[in-house]
Design an enzyme around this catalytic site. Structure first.
Site, PDB file in Angstrom:
ATOM      1  N   GLU A 123     -14.148  73.705  34.757  1.00  0.00           N
ATOM      2  CA  GLU A 123     -13.512  74.200  33.517  1.00  0.00           C
ATOM      3  C   GLU A 123     -11.988  74.198  33.554  1.00  0.00           C
ATOM      4  OE1 GLU A 123     -15.479  77.975  32.789  1.00  0.00           O
ATOM      5  OE2 GLU A 123     -17.457  77.034  32.742  1.00  0.00           O
TER       6      GLU A 123
ATOM      7  N   ASN B 263     -16.860  69.567  36.560  1.00  0.00           N
ATOM      8  CA  ASN B 263     -17.840  70.193  35.663  1.00  0.00           C
ATOM      9  C   ASN B 263     -17.133  70.935  34.525  1.00  0.00           C
ATOM     10  OD1 ASN B 263     -20.682  70.999  35.233  1.00  0.00           O
ATOM     11  ND2 ASN B 263     -20.015  73.079  35.756  1.00  0.00           N
TER      12      ASN B 263
ATOM     13  N   HIS C 102     -24.147  73.896  27.080  1.00  0.00           N
ATOM     14  CA  HIS C 102     -24.535  75.188  26.494  1.00  0.00           C
ATOM     15  C   HIS C 102     -24.480  75.001  24.979  1.00  0.00           C
ATOM     16  CE1 HIS C 102     -24.390  77.405  30.257  1.00  0.00           C
ATOM     17  NE2 HIS C 102     -23.204  76.906  30.515  1.00  0.00           N
TER      18      HIS C 102
ATOM     19  N   GLU D 116     -25.850  72.832  33.135  1.00  0.00           N
ATOM     20  CA  GLU D 116     -26.077  74.250  32.784  1.00  0.00           C
ATOM     21  C   GLU D 116     -26.794  74.351  31.444  1.00  0.00           C
ATOM     22  OE1 GLU D 116     -22.445  76.572  33.091  1.00  0.00           O
ATOM     23  OE2 GLU D 116     -21.802  75.507  34.895  1.00  0.00           O
TER      24      GLU D 116
ATOM     25  N   ASP E 198     -28.685  75.071  28.236  1.00  0.00           N
ATOM     26  CA  ASP E 198     -29.449  76.064  27.481  1.00  0.00           C
ATOM     27  C   ASP E 198     -29.176  75.806  26.008  1.00  0.00           C
ATOM     28  OD1 ASP E 198     -26.881  77.298  27.269  1.00  0.00           O
ATOM     29  OD2 ASP E 198     -27.404  78.886  28.680  1.00  0.00           O
TER      30      ASP E 198
HETATM   31  O1  G3I Z   1     -22.754  91.780  40.536  1.00  0.00           O
HETATM   32  C1  G3I Z   1     -22.169  92.661  39.574  1.00  0.00           C
HETATM   33  C2  G3I Z   1     -22.809  94.026  39.639  1.00  0.00           C
HETATM   34  O2  G3I Z   1     -22.530  94.598  40.889  1.00  0.00           O
HETATM   35  C3  G3I Z   1     -22.241  94.899  38.498  1.00  0.00           C
HETATM   36  O3  G3I Z   1     -22.904  96.115  38.498  1.00  0.00           O
HETATM   37  C4  G3I Z   1     -22.459  94.208  37.167  1.00  0.00           C
HETATM   38  C5  G3I Z   1     -21.848  95.016  36.015  1.00  0.00           C
HETATM   39  O4  G3I Z   1     -21.433  94.173  34.963  1.00  0.00           O
HETATM   40  O5  G3I Z   1     -21.843  92.943  37.207  1.00  0.00           O
HETATM   41  C6  G3I Z   1     -22.375  92.084  38.195  1.00  0.00           C
HETATM   42  O6  G3I Z   1     -21.722  90.858  38.183  1.00  0.00           O
HETATM   43  C7  G3I Z   1     -21.951  90.025  37.036  1.00  0.00           C
HETATM   44  C8  G3I Z   1     -22.550  88.716  37.525  1.00  0.00           C
HETATM   45  O7  G3I Z   1     -22.676  87.834  36.444  1.00  0.00           O
HETATM   46  C9  G3I Z   1     -23.936  88.894  38.165  1.00  0.00           C
HETATM   47  O8  G3I Z   1     -24.850  89.369  37.221  1.00  0.00           O
HETATM   48  C10 G3I Z   1     -20.622  89.777  36.383  1.00  0.00           C
HETATM   49  O9  G3I Z   1     -20.147  90.989  35.818  1.00  0.00           O
HETATM   50  C11 G3I Z   1     -20.767  88.737  35.303  1.00  0.00           C
HETATM   51  O10 G3I Z   1     -19.480  88.411  34.811  1.00  0.00           O
HETATM   52  C12 G3I Z   1     -21.410  87.510  35.878  1.00  0.00           C
HETATM   53  O11 G3I Z   1     -21.591  86.589  34.817  1.00  0.00           O
HETATM   54  C13 G3I Z   1     -21.775  85.238  35.201  1.00  0.00           C
HETATM   55  C14 G3I Z   1     -20.661  84.402  34.634  1.00  0.00           C
HETATM   56  O12 G3I Z   1     -20.892  83.037  34.888  1.00  0.00           O
HETATM   57  C15 G3I Z   1     -19.325  84.775  35.248  1.00  0.00           C
HETATM   58  O13 G3I Z   1     -18.310  84.042  34.742  1.00  0.00           O
HETATM   59  C16 G3I Z   1     -23.125  84.778  34.689  1.00  0.00           C
HETATM   60  O14 G3I Z   1     -24.162  85.471  35.417  1.00  0.00           O
HETATM   61  C17 G3I Z   1     -23.284  83.275  34.880  1.00  0.00           C
HETATM   62  O15 G3I Z   1     -24.450  82.818  34.222  1.00  0.00           O
HETATM   63  C18 G3I Z   1     -22.083  82.565  34.263  1.00  0.00           C
HETATM   64  O16 G3I Z   1     -22.230  81.193  34.497  1.00  0.00           O
HETATM   65  C19 G3I Z   1     -21.191  80.355  33.962  1.00  0.00           C
HETATM   66  C20 G3I Z   1     -20.960  79.247  34.954  1.00  0.00           C
HETATM   67  O17 G3I Z   1     -20.655  79.771  36.217  1.00  0.00           O
HETATM   68  C21 G3I Z   1     -19.846  78.320  34.478  1.00  0.00           C
HETATM   69  N1  G3I Z   1     -20.104  77.826  33.126  1.00  0.00           N
HETATM   70  C22 G3I Z   1     -20.412  78.857  32.130  1.00  0.00           C
HETATM   71  C23 G3I Z   1     -21.563  79.730  32.596  1.00  0.00           C
HETATM   72  C24 G3I Z   1     -21.964  80.750  31.547  1.00  0.00           C
HETATM   73  O18 G3I Z   1     -20.933  81.658  31.297  1.00  0.00           O
END
Ligand code: G3I
Length: 304
Positions: free
Chosen positions: A127, A169, A205, A234, A236
């Site tokens: 990105e 990516n 996406h 990715e 969906d």
């Molecule tokens: O692990 C912590 C946990 O300890 C805490 O209690 C909780 C509270 O919000 O957060 C948890 O972490 C989260 C993590 O996902 C695991 O669930 C983060 O806040 C959250 O920001 C994170 O989101 C991920 C996101 O990327 C981060 O940028 C998504 O799961 C994941 O699907 C998403 O994936 C991205 C790709 O990497 C790049 N392209 C876009 C795609 C979708 O946004």
């Protein structure tokens, strides 16, 4: 064939999913994963904040869990993501200039070395281009270390793990537009100058605001024609029923029509696993039942 992975393998491709380590103890999740998919991408476990929580101290436990499962089940691994402006640990967010550049290079070296020989394809840089019509790089702390940061990351990854395919990516690059044109120009330039790049990932996406573009296949093909593999990384698609199912089938058919489109990854297993909080963008419902989108995807993988 009767599963997504086996059907993709029949044409020399993989069909993967994003995986969260903490869900591997959920038996519904683990059963679908082991049966249907022959590639995995750690959804968050290989990101900078997860793997280097304090500078120089590496933490690979959750990512190793996924890599070991993949090894035991004969699945490929897509590594995601070595250098990205998001999900940086706070210590890195507080660095700039040479200190940040050196930290990024060390991070790429350490993580790629830890997984040397075990990763099919790495998202080396994620990105890095701006949205909108400008066709430029995204402003970020990494970009402000110098425009060459992307090629430095790729050369560093190649030196650490020469067998892995190295990918760029991004999202909103799925059709031909200013952003994908800018990525295209970068890949063309890297190829001309011998910067190591092997693949381009198209996140895909899709939702009502950002639907599957009509020129999706043509866009994949023009990148493939530069001499790189293309991968759907990715996937969906928001929606339900027949409309959603036919969009998934169209994505699969586009990939199968491009010789160098060698794999498709969906961004989660069940709708309830999706990063889209209230959406239903995946192939299995919250209970793990196959949706119409699953059947259409399987049929398309089998040439239907
Ligand atoms: O692990 C912590 C946990 O300890 C805490 O209690 C909780 C509270 O919000 O957060 C948890 O972490 C989260 C993590 O996902 C695991 O669930 C983060 O806040 C959250 O920001 C994170 O989101 C991920 C996101 O990327 C981060 O940028 C998504 O799961 C994941 O699907 C998403 O994936 C991205 C790709 O990497 C790049 N392209 C876009 C795609 C979708 O946004």
């Amino acid at each position: 064939a009767t599963t997504l992975g086996a059907s993709a393998a029949a044409t020399g491709r993989y069909f993967g999913t994003a995986v969260a380590a903490y869900k591997l103890s959920d038996s519904t999740y683990a059963n679908i994963l082991s049966t249907e998919f022959n590639s995995v991408t750690p959804e968050n476990e290989m990101k900078w904040d997860a793997t280097e929580p304090s500078q120089g101290t590496f933490s690979f436990g959750s990512a190793d869990q996924i890599v070991n499962l993949a090894k035991n089940q004969g699945k490929k691994v897509r590594g995601h993501a070595l250098a990205w402006h998001q999900q940086q640990p706070s210590w890195a967010q507080n660095l700039s200039g040479t200190a940040l550049r050196n930290a990024m290079v060390n991070h790429v070296t350490q993580v790629a070395t830890h997984y040397k020989g075990q990763i099919d394809s790495w998202d080396v840089v994620n990105e890095a281009f701006a949205d909108g019509g400008g066709g430029g790089r995204r402003d970020s702390n990494l970009q402000r270390t110098g425009n060459d940061w992307i090629e430095v990351a790729f050369r560093t990854a190649r030196a650490a793990d020469p067998a892995a395919k190295l990918c760029y990516n991004d999202y909103n690059t799925d059709g031909q537009n200013a952003k994908s044109n800018a990525v295209y120009a970068m890949v063309q330039d890297f190829k001309a100058r011998g910067v190591p790049i092997d693949c381009v990932g198209f996140q895909s996406h899709f939702n009502a605001q950002s639907p599957l573009p009509a020129d999706y296949q043509a866009n994949l093909q023009r990148f493939a024609d530069l001499g790189v593999d293309v991968q759907i990384t990715e996937l969906d698609i928001e929606g339900s029923g027949t409309a959603q199912a036919s969009s998934f089938a169209a994505v699969v058919r586009a990939c199968l029509a491009v010789t160098r489109c060698n794999g498709i990854t969906v961004w989660g297993i069940r709708d309830s696993d999706s990063w889209r909080a209230s959406g239903t963008p995946l192939l299995f419902d919250g209970s793990g039942n196959k949706k119409a989108a699953y059947t259409a995807t399987l049929d398309a993988l089998n040439g239907g």
